[in-house]
Design a protein around this motif. Structure first.
Motif, PDB file in Angstrom:
ATOM      1  N   GLY A  88      30.333  16.641 -49.083  1.00 47.38           N
ATOM      2  CA  GLY A  88      29.628  15.517 -49.698  1.00 47.38           C
ATOM      3  C   GLY A  88      28.126  15.719 -49.648  1.00 47.38           C
ATOM      4  O   GLY A  88      27.412  15.494 -50.628  1.00 47.38           O
ATOM      5  N   ARG A  89      27.645  16.192 -48.505  1.00 48.88           N
ATOM      6  CA  ARG A  89      26.211  16.474 -48.368  1.00 48.88           C
ATOM      7  C   ARG A  89      25.780  17.597 -49.316  1.00 48.88           C
ATOM      8  O   ARG A  89      24.700  17.543 -49.905  1.00 48.88           O
ATOM      9  CB  ARG A  89      25.887  16.878 -46.921  1.00 48.88           C
ATOM     10  N   VAL A  90      26.622  18.617 -49.443  1.00 50.70           N
ATOM     11  CA  VAL A  90      26.300  19.717 -50.364  1.00 50.70           C
ATOM     12  C   VAL A  90      26.230  19.192 -51.801  1.00 50.70           C
ATOM     13  O   VAL A  90      25.323  19.536 -52.563  1.00 50.70           O
ATOM     14  CB  VAL A  90      27.347  20.850 -50.248  1.00 50.70           C
ATOM     15  N   CYS A 118      21.096   8.555 -53.759  1.00 47.84           N
ATOM     16  CA  CYS A 118      22.417   8.576 -53.132  1.00 47.84           C
ATOM     17  C   CYS A 118      22.295   8.798 -51.629  1.00 47.84           C
ATOM     18  O   CYS A 118      21.267   9.253 -51.128  1.00 47.84           O
ATOM     19  CB  CYS A 118      23.298   9.648 -53.766  1.00 47.84           C
ATOM     20  N   HIS A 119      23.373   8.459 -50.951  1.00 47.87           N
ATOM     21  CA  HIS A 119      23.459   8.655 -49.504  1.00 47.87           C
ATOM     22  C   HIS A 119      24.803   9.285 -49.167  1.00 47.87           C
ATOM     23  O   HIS A 119      25.818   8.962 -49.796  1.00 47.87           O
ATOM     24  CB  HIS A 119      23.357   7.313 -48.751  1.00 47.87           C
ATOM     25  N   GLY A 120      24.811  10.134 -48.146  1.00 47.33           N
ATOM     26  CA  GLY A 120      26.079  10.656 -47.620  1.00 47.33           C
ATOM     27  C   GLY A 120      25.968  10.844 -46.128  1.00 47.33           C
ATOM     28  O   GLY A 120      24.923  11.304 -45.624  1.00 47.33           O
ATOM     29  N   SER A 121      27.015  10.507 -45.398  1.00 46.18           N
ATOM     30  CA  SER A 121      27.014  10.678 -43.933  1.00 46.18           C
ATOM     31  C   SER A 121      26.745  12.137 -43.587  1.00 46.18           C
ATOM     32  O   SER A 121      27.249  13.043 -44.252  1.00 46.18           O
ATOM     33  CB  SER A 121      28.366  10.273 -43.347  1.00 46.18           C
ATOM     34  N   ASP A 122      25.970  12.338 -42.504  1.00 45.50           N
ATOM     35  CA  ASP A 122      25.568  13.711 -42.183  1.00 45.50           C
ATOM     36  C   ASP A 122      26.368  14.356 -41.051  1.00 45.50           C
ATOM     37  O   ASP A 122      26.088  15.487 -40.667  1.00 45.50           O
ATOM     38  CB  ASP A 122      24.065  13.761 -41.873  1.00 45.50           C
ATOM     39  N   SER A 123      27.352  13.644 -40.498  1.00 44.00           N
ATOM     40  CA  SER A 123      28.156  14.199 -39.408  1.00 44.00           C
ATOM     41  C   SER A 123      29.390  13.324 -39.230  1.00 44.00           C
ATOM     42  O   SER A 123      29.444  12.214 -39.778  1.00 44.00           O
ATOM     43  CB  SER A 123      27.361  14.191 -38.092  1.00 44.00           C
TER      44      SER A 123
HETATM   45 MG    MG Z   1      20.780  10.514 -43.395  1.00 43.41          MG
END
Ligand code: MG
Ligand code: DAT
Length: 154
Positions: A88-90, A118-123
């Motif tokens: 998702g981050r990619v 946009c936002h996506g969880s990073d972990s």
């Molecule tokens: Mg963040």
């Protein structure tokens, strides 16, 4: 695992610019499963908690205002599938769109860090925290089986 989940949001600038469907389409066509979806103007309390890690940053007040001022709502989503947190981050691209590659959401649509749509969880930890924050209510997350699962995940 294939049941991994992440929190993805279309921020107010993405909603205002008509990019909701594009962002959903990218996750959907890849094969990720949508298990939570809502449209809301987040409260200050929610935005403060969501971005708690950044509370000491000089841009924090502006960030929370942009997320909560109601000039446009936010789309909050939970997507499920293999490696969805990292992928998702990619798919979002770099936080600073001037460093985001073509083919990523930010690389295709954004120019500045303050309007990166946009936002996506990073972990795994932030995914769990953010899903709990944005999707507290009973029945807001739906567990379902996609009929094409056996053709997408094996
Ligand atoms: Mg963040
Ligand atoms: P990300 O959204 O990629 O997870 P982050 O968690 O570091 O990035 O920051 C959250 C948001 O805060 C980011 O999407 C945009 C804003 N932001 C981050 N750094 C900023 C900066 N230096 N100036 C202005 N806004 C910033």
């Amino acid at each position: 695992t294939s049941k991994e989940r992440t929190f993805i949001a279309v921020k107010p600038d993405g909603v205002q610019r008509g990019l909701i469907s594009d962002i959903i389409a990218r996750f959907e066509r890849r094969g990720y499963k949508l298990v939570g979806l809502k449209l809301l103007v987040p409260s200050k309390a929610l935005a403060n908690e969501h971005y708690a890690d950044l509370s000491k940053k000089p841009f924090f007040a502006g960030l929370v205002d942009y997320m909560t001022n109601g000039k446009a709502p936010v789309i909050g989503m939970v997507w499920e599938g293999p490696a969805v947190i990292k992928q998702g981050r990619v798919m979002l691209g770099a936080t600073d769109p001037t460093a985001a590659g073509p083919g990523t959401i930010r690389g295709d649509y954004c120019l500045t860090i303050g309007r990166n749509i946009c936002h996506g969880s990073d972990s795994a930890e932030s995914a769990e925290k953010e899903i709990g924050l944005w999707f507290g209510g009973k029945g807001e997350i739906v567990n379902w089986t996609a009929n094409n699962d056996e053709w997408v995940v094996s």
